[in-house]
Design a protein around this motif. Structure first.
Motif, PDB file in Angstrom:
ATOM      1  N   ASP A  61       1.099  -0.780  -0.215  1.00 45.12           N
ATOM      2  CA  ASP A  61      -0.127   0.247  -0.223  1.00 45.12           C
ATOM      3  C   ASP A  61       1.273   1.216   0.205  1.00 45.12           C
ATOM      4  O   ASP A  61       1.627   1.328  -0.818  1.00 45.12           O
ATOM      5  CB  ASP A  61      -1.141  -0.129   1.253  1.00 45.12           C
ATOM      6  CG  ASP A  61      -2.107   0.995   0.760  1.00 45.12           C
ATOM      7  OD1 ASP A  61      -1.911   1.823   0.964  1.00 45.12           O
ATOM      8  OD2 ASP A  61      -3.011   0.102   0.668  1.00 45.12           O
ATOM      9  N   ASP A  62       0.535   2.746   0.598  1.00 46.74           N
ATOM     10  CA  ASP A  62       1.610   3.580   0.433  1.00 46.74           C
ATOM     11  C   ASP A  62       3.188   3.180   0.742  1.00 46.74           C
ATOM     12  O   ASP A  62       3.110   2.357   2.168  1.00 46.74           O
ATOM     13  CB  ASP A  62       0.238   4.495   1.359  1.00 46.74           C
ATOM     14  CG  ASP A  62       0.516   6.281   0.859  1.00 46.74           C
ATOM     15  OD1 ASP A  62       1.817   6.596  -0.134  1.00 46.74           O
ATOM     16  OD2 ASP A  62       0.155   6.710   1.327  1.00 46.74           O
ATOM     17  N   ASN A 112      -0.108   9.842   2.064  1.00 45.42           N
ATOM     18  CA  ASN A 112       1.143  10.352   2.773  1.00 45.42           C
ATOM     19  C   ASN A 112       2.057  10.972   2.032  1.00 45.42           C
ATOM     20  O   ASN A 112       2.879  11.076   2.898  1.00 45.42           O
ATOM     21  CB  ASN A 112       1.453   9.195   4.025  1.00 45.42           C
ATOM     22  CG  ASN A 112       0.803   8.853   4.698  1.00 45.42           C
ATOM     23  OD1 ASN A 112       1.266   9.355   5.666  1.00 45.42           O
ATOM     24  ND2 ASN A 112      -0.572   7.763   4.970  1.00 45.42           N
ATOM     25  N   LYS A 138      -3.312  -1.295  -7.183  1.00 47.66           N
ATOM     26  CA  LYS A 138      -4.357  -0.302  -6.237  1.00 47.66           C
ATOM     27  C   LYS A 138      -4.138   1.256  -6.539  1.00 47.66           C
ATOM     28  O   LYS A 138      -3.197   1.940  -6.411  1.00 47.66           O
ATOM     29  CB  LYS A 138      -4.401  -0.170  -5.141  1.00 47.66           C
ATOM     30  CG  LYS A 138      -5.576   0.600  -4.018  1.00 47.66           C
ATOM     31  CD  LYS A 138      -5.271   0.101  -2.506  1.00 47.66           C
ATOM     32  CE  LYS A 138      -5.828   1.212  -1.162  1.00 47.66           C
ATOM     33  NZ  LYS A 138      -4.998   1.165  -0.474  1.00 47.66           N
ATOM     34  N   ASP A 140      -5.189   4.707  -5.565  1.00 52.25           N
ATOM     35  CA  ASP A 140      -5.795   5.543  -4.800  1.00 52.25           C
ATOM     36  C   ASP A 140      -6.395   6.734  -5.067  1.00 52.25           C
ATOM     37  O   ASP A 140      -5.878   7.039  -6.532  1.00 52.25           O
ATOM     38  CB  ASP A 140      -4.643   6.540  -3.219  1.00 52.25           C
ATOM     39  CG  ASP A 140      -5.676   6.062  -2.293  1.00 52.25           C
ATOM     40  OD1 ASP A 140      -6.672   6.110  -2.021  1.00 52.25           O
ATOM     41  OD2 ASP A 140      -4.825   5.954  -1.139  1.00 52.25           O
ATOM     42  N   SER A 172     -10.192   3.586  -6.448  1.00 48.72           N
ATOM     43  CA  SER A 172     -10.366   3.997  -4.914  1.00 48.72           C
ATOM     44  C   SER A 172     -11.308   5.528  -5.313  1.00 48.72           C
ATOM     45  O   SER A 172     -11.692   6.114  -3.929  1.00 48.72           O
ATOM     46  CB  SER A 172      -8.888   4.687  -3.954  1.00 48.72           C
ATOM     47  OG  SER A 172      -8.460   3.427  -4.088  1.00 48.72           O
ATOM     48  N   ASP A 201     -12.276   4.704   4.514  1.00 45.95           N
ATOM     49  CA  ASP A 201     -11.158   3.790   5.043  1.00 45.95           C
ATOM     50  C   ASP A 201     -11.610   3.069   6.948  1.00 45.95           C
ATOM     51  O   ASP A 201     -12.287   3.753   7.444  1.00 45.95           O
ATOM     52  CB  ASP A 201      -9.641   4.449   5.761  1.00 45.95           C
ATOM     53  CG  ASP A 201      -8.842   4.753   4.564  1.00 45.95           C
ATOM     54  OD1 ASP A 201      -9.920   4.732   3.672  1.00 45.95           O
ATOM     55  OD2 ASP A 201      -8.349   5.581   4.349  1.00 45.95           O
TER      56      ASP A 201
HETATM   57  O1  A2G Z   1      -4.737   6.061   1.743  1.00 45.10           O
HETATM   58  C1  A2G Z   1      -6.022   6.123   1.367  1.00 45.10           C
HETATM   59  O2  A2G Z   1      -6.313   6.268   2.840  1.00 45.10           O
HETATM   60  C2  A2G Z   1      -6.768   5.011   1.091  1.00 45.10           C
HETATM   61  N1  A2G Z   1      -8.246   4.948   0.777  1.00 45.10           N
HETATM   62  C3  A2G Z   1      -6.302   3.897   2.742  1.00 45.10           C
HETATM   63  O3  A2G Z   1      -6.555   3.006   1.993  1.00 45.10           O
HETATM   64  C4  A2G Z   1      -4.218   3.539   1.963  1.00 45.10           C
HETATM   65  O4  A2G Z   1      -4.206   3.439   0.781  1.00 45.10           O
HETATM   66  C5  A2G Z   1      -4.448   4.970   2.382  1.00 45.10           C
HETATM   67  C6  A2G Z   1      -2.404   4.839   2.507  1.00 45.10           C
HETATM   68  O5  A2G Z   1      -2.314   6.742   2.790  1.00 45.10           O
HETATM   69  C7  A2G Z   1      -8.927   4.557  -0.340  1.00 45.10           C
HETATM   70  O6  A2G Z   1      -8.410   3.882  -1.088  1.00 45.10           O
HETATM   71  C8  A2G Z   1      -9.925   5.391  -0.255  1.00 45.10           C
END
Ligand code: A2G
Length: 403
Positions: A61-62, A112, A138, A140, A172, A201
């Motif tokens: 993820d991020d 982030n 994914k 975002d 997203s 989230d």
């Molecule tokens: O960024 C967003 O809040 C994402 N939300 C969450 O899942 C996560 O990836 C986060 C990372 O900074 C959506 O994708 C809706």
């Protein structure tokens, strides 16, 4: 999205809810977002029976990337946390018989603050991900506006397609547009993305899980038709095995995610997960319900002061029923109904009923036989119903033939 992928909801592991943007590998080497974390989760998925059940994606993820693109304008991983590079990490995941997913953001920055995918870099990034042999993206939606998203998300679909590599596409987008029509056009979205976050989230609490369930229930008329093979509503990750849910509440999340035909991405620590959590997450019949080939999302069919009843139509005239007691007064409550009242009338001879989470067979029920169950507070009973009629055992899949 009709790209041949995700004909049933994807299953796997995703770090965000549990591991967040922990980049501090100096003081917290075991839990920071790094190639070591991803590799150890891949090991666990392969070793502890997850993979065989269908949990096959290991995703980032991020906070995986460096703060700057490389000299050729490509995204690159943080060199300290991913010293071997993303291609090597994907290779490792593939060597375990698993699939690998990555994360970016349709905007100037990720949520982030890491480099995002802008309209100008969509093609480059799609190409980079394909070269790394990524299996899912994914995308975002932080740090951009509605019109950038409206151009960017479809453009990324085309760019991914052009790479020639099958890459499942998680958007997203709707979550940033309120998740509902007319702002979100689910017919169009279903042609662009394989899955999408509709809502905010998830956090590690019962309140958050209930809030999500209520939102999907309250808006089901708009959301339910959007889902189907290759295109899924995503109520966010499973937080079972973390700190916020009781055992009974964990069953609720799992049961409702099965009814909702939701992606099953665990965001937990598979190295230390409890046997109790594993018992819920590895329930075969529940996964069978979640992965039903018709891909019809279930719906809330009844609501009273303490109970909510949800129903999902399954392949070959089977059904799943979830009865949730959302009371917080500590009272287990009796619930009585019958098949006819639940609108399950296809097979006049009646149905076999199984309690999915207790893993017991409750018996054969005629359409008017009372079904008596007791539901714990903030708990659920998930029933699986198999018709007694001969079409159950027909080798010709009746409903699939009509798909
Ligand atoms: O960024 C967003 O809040 C994402 N939300 C969450 O899942 C996560 O990836 C986060 C990372 O900074 C959506 O994708 C809706």
């Amino acid at each position: 999205l009709d790209n041949g992928l995700l004909r049933t909801p994807p299953m796997g592991w995703l770090p965000w809810e549990r591991f967040r943007c922990n980049t501090d590998c100096k003081t917290d080497p075991g839990n920071c977002i790094s190639e070591n974390l991803i590799k150890s989760m891949a090991d666990k998925l392969a070793e502890d029976g997850w993979k065989e059940l269908g949990y096959e994606y290991v995703n980032l993820d991020d906070c995986w990337s460096a703060k700057e693109r490389d000299s050729q304008g490509r995204l690159q991983p943080d060199p300290n946390r991913f010293p071997s590079g993303i291609k090597a990490l994907a290779d490792y995941v593939h060597s375990k018989g698993l699939k690998f997913g990555i994360y970016s953001d349709m905007g100037n920055y990720t949520c982030n603050g890491y480099p995002g995918t802008t309209l100008d870099t969509i093609d480059t990034d799609a190409k980079t991900f394909a070269e790394w042999e990524v299996d899912m993206l994914k995308l975002d939606g932080c740090y951009s506006n509605s019109s950038v998203k409206a151009i960017g998300y479809p453009k990324m679909r085309i760019a991914l397609n052009k790479t020639g590599r099958p890459i499942a596409y998680s958007c997203s987008w709707p979550a940033y547009e309120g998740g509902l029509p007319p702002k979100v056009n689910y017919t169009v979205l279903g042609e662009i993305c394989n899955l999408w976050r509709n809502f905010g989230d998830i956090q590690d609490s019962w309140e958050s899980v209930l809030n999500i369930i209520e939102w999907y229930g309250n808006n089901q008329d708009k959301l339910q038709p959007a889902a189907g093979p290759g295109r899924w509503n995503d109520p966010d990750t499973l937080i079972i095995g973390n700190f916020g849910l009781s055992y009974e509440q964990s069953k609720v999340q799992m049961a409702l995610w099965a009814i909702l035909a939701a992606p099953l991405f665990m965001s937990s620590d598979l190295r230390t997960i409890s046997e109790d959590a594993k018992y819920i997450l590895q329930n075969k019949l529940l996964i069978y319900i979640n992965q039903d080939s018709l891909g019809i999302q279930g719906q809330r069919i009844m609501q009273s002061r303490h109970f909510e009843v949800w129903k999902r139509i399954l392949f070959n005239r089977q059904f799943a029923i979830a009865v949730m007691n959302n009371g917080t007064d500590g009272m287990p409550r009796p619930f009585a109904s019958n098949l006819a009242l639940l609108g399950i009338l296809d097979c006049k001879e009646g149905y076999k009923i199984y309690d999915v989470l207790e893993q017991v067979f409750l018996g054969d029920f005629a359409l008017d036989t009372t079904i008596n169950i007791e539901v714990t507070p903030t708990g659920v009973v998930l029933l699986f119903l198999r018709p007694l009629c001969s079409f159950t055992y027909s080798t010709k899949p009746i409903l699939r033939a009509q798909e």
